[in-house]
Design an enzyme around this catalytic site. Structure first.
Site, mmCIF file in Angstrom:
data_model
loop_
_atom_site.group_PDB
_atom_site.id
_atom_site.type_symbol
_atom_site.label_atom_id
_atom_site.label_comp_id
_atom_site.label_asym_id
_atom_site.label_seq_id
_atom_site.Cartn_x
_atom_site.Cartn_y
_atom_site.Cartn_z
ATOM 1 N N THR A 168 -12.122 18.740 -48.297
ATOM 2 C CA THR A 168 -13.221 19.673 -48.612
ATOM 3 C C THR A 168 -13.550 20.172 -47.013
ATOM 4 O O THR A 168 -13.953 19.349 -46.287
ATOM 5 C CB THR A 168 -14.275 19.103 -49.234
ATOM 6 N N ASP A 228 -8.941 14.991 -44.358
ATOM 7 C CA ASP A 228 -9.793 15.232 -45.523
ATOM 8 C C ASP A 228 -9.655 16.777 -46.171
ATOM 9 O O ASP A 228 -9.126 17.613 -45.387
ATOM 10 C CB ASP A 228 -11.433 15.169 -44.743
ATOM 11 N N ASP A 265 -16.491 10.445 -43.384
ATOM 12 C CA ASP A 265 -15.275 10.371 -42.582
ATOM 13 C C ASP A 265 -15.288 9.750 -41.282
ATOM 14 O O ASP A 265 -14.354 9.399 -40.644
ATOM 15 C CB ASP A 265 -14.723 11.779 -42.198
ATOM 16 N N VAL A 308 0.828 -1.124 0.037
ATOM 17 C CA VAL A 308 0.020 -0.079 -0.054
ATOM 18 C C VAL A 308 1.049 1.345 -0.133
ATOM 19 O O VAL A 308 0.642 2.360 -0.718
ATOM 20 C CB VAL A 308 -1.103 0.038 1.213
ATOM 21 N N ALA A 309 1.938 1.216 0.635
ATOM 22 C CA ALA A 309 2.642 2.364 0.670
ATOM 23 C C ALA A 309 3.411 2.526 -0.602
ATOM 24 O O ALA A 309 3.704 3.632 -0.814
ATOM 25 C CB ALA A 309 3.953 1.963 1.907
ATOM 26 N N GLU A 318 -1.040 7.062 -4.246
ATOM 27 C CA GLU A 318 -2.651 7.471 -4.133
ATOM 28 C C GLU A 318 -2.855 8.576 -4.956
ATOM 29 O O GLU A 318 -3.879 8.723 -5.325
ATOM 30 C CB GLU A 318 -2.865 7.433 -2.751
ATOM 31 N N ASP A 325 -15.218 16.353 -41.646
ATOM 32 C CA ASP A 325 -16.300 16.814 -41.401
ATOM 33 C C ASP A 325 -17.656 15.975 -41.731
ATOM 34 O O ASP A 325 -18.939 16.487 -41.576
ATOM 35 C CB ASP A 325 -16.545 18.294 -41.880
ATOM 36 N N VAL A 354 2.003 2.379 -3.551
ATOM 37 C CA VAL A 354 0.833 2.881 -4.433
ATOM 38 C C VAL A 354 0.959 4.288 -4.214
ATOM 39 O O VAL A 354 0.468 4.990 -3.193
ATOM 40 C CB VAL A 354 -0.330 2.323 -4.065
#
Length: 1035
Positions: free
Chosen positions: A389, A387, A732, A340-341, A345, A728, A343
């Protein structure tokens, strides 16, 4: 979706061909979330190029195939049977993901899983210690609650981000027309569009959406807008003739959801619902699963490292504890405490907040991020498939060049007309301008006098809109000018004649003549002319002038521009007196022997900021590939104008033309640029496509289908690229979904594109992507710094437990104290590093290699843990033993003291001076040690956050006060430390005690040592690039 394999689906390409199963042959990259084999196979089958021939059948064959009539339509009974068989003409949505599943996913990421495991371990430890009456019981319970709270809060935040985006398929529903005009049993009436079936005879007019895939039987002046489907910026003419073997190229097919701009159409429904082109794109987009983002992969990699090290350290000290005589349960508690130590947090909150801040910063620059992880992905991008256009171009036709008086002139379309290159008093120009103004059906929407001409709304098609705006800019008040030449009659443009003609009376009431004006396809217009206007004089159109015309026409056409020809004829008053009844059906007026006035070419121009943006991408090592549905010549011209094809680069065709040899005699590897159209792409096998992408640095794909766009993206990913796709249109959306990051246009973009994308450009500006790339690269650098800062304190948080277990000293640091470090005091400096400026011009660096340039690499871990972390540990223990010694507990006495110290029943434990301590007094002294160790870590972390401002440059070069947020965070950190130490009631609530002032000073030398040590490291990295020092100490 239904069984797609039972439907007759089609795309740009026809027939299986050698590459017809290209998509199916390509191996699939592993996707986030996985998927069943059948679903993947189904998706691959949908991506195959499949065949129909409805556009090539005669009317009689169509009637036989669909059991219908081209005059009376279907019978009502047959229509009802077909509706029952095929279902409604609607897109069937896929099974949606339940909201609780979406929320659960937010709680089950890499870091989240690690923290859930840590919380479970804390609860187990709490249960074990509670059974033994241990004094640290509550600490583990509080730690578990805090860990769970962090995961849930960040999960809620992530779920909210996801909740704001809508399901892709819903956007396609917005494209479905509500009503359709149908003929059944010879009767014409309107029905809901979802009631249409194959074989229905339907009618449409300008302004209607196409209600299904339609085979056209009759049309008059019909044009459709296919831009959202195929990417073609020009309105497309529709007529009954089959003009191409490809259904997307032929003129006698109109597609579901496209817009009929003008004219009238009658046709037969050949596909409905999911079997239409738009239905297939919807299936592709919803069937494509999101790839894991690079940052998600990096976090998984980091979690693997952390979990591995935590288990390694925990197991090591479990064995040590067992060897020195601890019970199994006690050793297991130690194992869980160490895990735990280890990790971090606070890291989950740090990463989430840093990405959120960058997303907010991007939003202020018109980039809206739907998925937080996409922020960093854009910075990792090595290929942008864009694209054309509406993305690279403005999606509005504009007059570009004019040819008259045997000269090509560049048109000035600015308001002030200061850049016009020709004499506007020229008689030929006046005649040409008169023709293009009068022979034009477009009109400005009323009430726009105060609006700049380029931004005015025009009712009409794209080409006529461009001509009207140009006329307004050069003439001024084009609509008023038309009123001075009243129209007598008109022949609209049609695909057979390929011209538009109108006849007008003259503005001078004393001149009784009529003026006939015509525009259309240049070659068709020229063949109706016998003279040409040169410097205001009509000259015979001899061979010399025909060659001049042809040269100009080819020159303008080679620029990828749409060219129109214009001519005129004055009708004498003797044959055509005032009030003459002109009849367009009988053509009782001349349509030949006209006078040619000139040529006008138009193009959808590039956005002004795009060339600079493409250049910046090139400088940053990012490859820009154009993928469009438009014509190859137009695509190549735009690519060259924006820098996707750089100056001096040649295609195979260019080299062949220069050397005057056949194309097949040119070595393709000599060509830096390459333009591939959809038909060529269909005939390429996967290895050829990958080889083309690898061989040619500058690529343009034209006339591509949505399926092919998807295959292009996958091929780039197969080469190891991080791919961004911009677009757009509806066409696409599958590629946007498949890409590592999809970028949609906010103004012109369809709902489908926006929902498939990870990021939306509110200003539709390709240049905004460069801003996104820069911010993405910066956040990766700054996340690296934040993680290094966050990880460093893991060692001084871990070592107290190691010493506690192995040397049996009173516990130097408690769980609650660690929580305050992780989630309170250190979270603000960690987040403040997200505001740090770049150390150098990050846009001159190549994109990071995802396999080599990791977020957490060995040098970072080694430097944070075993160098800076070790120094902080020494600072903590120095302060700890100083505080213990000053209260009477010398270091040697502390060794082996743990069991007696924690004995609840021992009320007279003697210190080094012989003073007796009760359990309550010892507990308060332990809280004092917690606070002292806490303060030591905080003092060293101030030095740590200052050194993390840079990884290579000196902190003095970067400046200490440029990042004002960091300065505020340090002040806040100190204030919180003072509050926790000296606020009344803290000993009983959070185990903090007031401490002596000199205990604040003990860790200061270590803080100075950290700063000096890191400055020496950076100096070595700068002075010895590529050396062992650089490789091992630069993270």
């Amino acid at each position: 979706m239904g069984k797609a394999e039972n439907y007759e689906l089609y795309s740009v390409e026809l027939g299986p061909g050698p590459g017809g199963d290209m998509a199916a042959k390509m191996s699939k990259k592993k996707k986030a979330g996985g998927g069943g084999g059948k679903r993947k196979e189904k998706l691959e089958n949908m991506k195959k190029e499949m065949e129909i021939n409805d556009h090539q059948l005669s009317v009689a064959e169509l009637e036989q195939k669909y059991q219908t009539s081209a005059t009376k339509g279907l019978s009502a009974s047959l229509a009802a049977e077909l509706l029952l068989r095929d279902g409604p003409n609607a897109l069937r949505p896929p099974r949606g993901t339940p909201e609780y599943v979406k929320f659960a996913r937010q709680l089950a990421g890499g870091l989240q899983c690690l923290m859930w495991v840590a919380a479970a371990i804390c609860l187990i430890a709490f249960a074990i210690q509670a059974s033994e009456g241990d004094l640290t019981t509550d600490d583990n319970l509080y730690l578990a609650i805090a860990l769970i709270a962090v995961v849930v809060v960040t999960g809620c935040f992530g779920y909210y981000q996801e909740f704001k985006s809508t399901n892709i398929i819903a956007s396609f529903k917005n494209l479905v027309p509500q009503q359709a005009t149908v003929i059944r049993d010879g009767d014409k009436f309107q029905i809901n569009a979802d009631q249409l079936v194959v074989g229905d005879l339907v009618e449409m007019k300008g302004g209607d959406r196409v209600p299904a895939d339609i085979r056209i039987l009759a049309a008059q002046g019909c044009k459709v807008d296919n831009s959202s489907l195929t990417g073609e910026s020009e309105p497309q003419t529709r007529s009954p003739e089959c003009t191409h073997e490809s259904p997307l190229e032929t003129r006698n097919i109109a597609f579901f959801s496209t817009m009929c701009l003008e004219g009238t159409v009658q046709g037969l429904v050949v596909n409905t619902g999911d079997r239409t082109i738009i239905g297939r794109i919807a299936s592709l987009a919803s069937g494509v699963e999101n790839e894991k983002t690079p940052i998600a992969i990096e976090i998984e990699h980091f979690v693997d490292i952390i979990a591995g090290l935590a288990i390694l350290f925990g197991a090591t000290f479990f064995i040590v504890a067992m060897c020195i005589g601890y019970t199994f349960l006690r050793a297991m508690v130690f194992f869980m405490a160490i895990v735990v130590a280890y990790v971090p947090e606070g890291l989950l909150a740090t990463v989430t907040v840093c990405l959120s801040l960058t997303a907010k910063r991007l939003a202020s620059k018109n980039c809206v991020v739907k998925n937080l992880e996409a922020v960093e992905t854009l910075g990792s991008t090595s290929v942008i498939c864009s694209d054309k256009t509406g993305t690279l171009t403005q999606n509005r036709m504009t007059v570009s060049h004019l040819w008259f008086d045997n000269h090509i002139h560049t048109a000035d379309t600015t308001e002030d007309q200061s850049g016009q290159t020709f004499d506007q008093s020229s008689e030929t120009w006046r005649a040409l301008c008169r023709v293009l103004t009068l022979c034009n059906r477009a009109a400005f929407k009323s009430g726009q006098d105060a609006v700049p001409v380029p931004k005015r709304i025009v009712i009409g098609d794209a080409s006529e809109t461009a001509l009207l705006k140009f006329s307004e800019l050069t003439l001024g008040n084009a609509m008023g000018y038309r009123d001075r030449f009243p129209k007598v009659c008109e022949i609209p443009f049609n695909s057979t004649n390929k011209f538009q003609l109108s006849i007008h009376t003259l503005e001078d009431p004393r001149d009784p003549r009529h003026l006939l004006v015509m525009k259309g396809a240049p070659e068709r217009v020229l063949e109706r002319c016998s003279s040409i206007l040169i410097k205001g004089q009509e000259l015979p159109l001899d061979e010399q002038w025909r060659e001049a015309f042809q040269t100009a026409y080819l020159s303008l056409g080679g620029l990828g521009e749409r060219v129109l020809g214009f001519c005129q004829l004055y009708l004498n008053e003797k044959d055509y007196p005032p009030g003459y009844a002109f009849d367009v059906e009988a053509m009782n007026f001349p349509s030949s022997g006209l006078c040619f006035a000139g040529l006008v070419s138009m193009i959808d121009p590039p956005r002004a900021t795009v060339p600079d943006a493409v250049l910046k991408c090139r400088t940053a090592g990012i490859r820009v590939i154009m993928v469009t549905g438009d014509h190859p010549i137009t695509a190549k011209a735009i690519a060259a104008s924006v820098g996707i094809i750089s100056e001096g680069s040649e295609t195979v065709e260019d080299i062949a033309a220069r050397l005057r040899v056949p194309v097949d005699q040119v070595n393709r590897k000599d060509a830096r640029a390459c333009v591939i159209n959809g038909m060529q792409l269909k005939d390429m096998d996967p290895s050829e496509l990958v080889e083309a992408l690898r061989t040619h640095p500058e690529m343009v794909f034209a006339r591509t289908s949505p399926q092919q766009k998807l295959v292009i993206v996958e091929s780039c990913q197969r080469l190891g690229a991080i791919v961004a796709v911009t677009g757009d249109g509806v066409n696409d959306s599958p590629a946007l979904k498949k890409a590592d990051i999809g970028v949609a246009m906010g103004i012109a973009g369809s709902d489908a594109a926006k929902n498939a994308a990870d990021m939306i450009l509110l200003d539709d500006n390709f240049a905004s992507i460069v801003t996104g790339v820069e911010q993405g690269r910066l956040i990766f650098d700054n996340l690296k710094k934040s993680i290094a800062y966050t990880l460093t304190k893991n060692i001084p948080e871990l070592t107290p437990y190691l010493i506690y277990i192995t040397v049996s000293v009173p516990l130097p640091l408690g769980c609650i104290t660690i929580l305050f470090i992780e989630l309170c005091t250190d979270i603000f400096p960690s987040v403040s590093l997200a505001y740090e400026k770049a150390e150098s011009d990050i846009m001159h660096l190549r994109p990071r290699n995802p396999k080599r340039d990791r977020l957490v690499n060995e040098p970072l871990a080694a430097y944070s843990y075993f160098q800076i972390g070790a120094i902080q540990s020494f600072a903590g223990f120095t302060d700890y033993f100083t505080a213990m010694a000053q209260e009477g507990w010398f270091p040697l006495l502390c060794v082996g003291l743990r069991a007696q110290w924690e004995d609840h029943h021992l009320q007279d434990l003697q210190d080094s001076y012989g003073q007796e301590w009760t359990f309550g007094q010892r507990l308060y002294q332990q809280y004092t040690c917690y606070t002292v160790f806490f303060i030591s870590i905080e003092v060293c972390q101030i030095a740590d956050v200052l050194i993390r401002k840079t990884r290579r440059l000196s902190a003095f070069q970067q400046g200490f006060f440029r990042n004002k947020i960091l300065v505020i965070a340090i002040v806040f950190q100190v204030c919180i430390g003072c509050f926790l130490c000296y606020c009344p009631g803290m000993p009983n609530i959070f185990n903090f005690m007031p401490i002596r002032f000199q205990w604040w000073l003990v860790p200061l030398p270590y803080g100075i040592l950290i700063f000096v040590y890191d400055e020496i490291r950076k100096l070595g990295v700068r002075c010895c690039p590529g050396s062992w020092w650089d490789q091992e100490l630069y993270y």
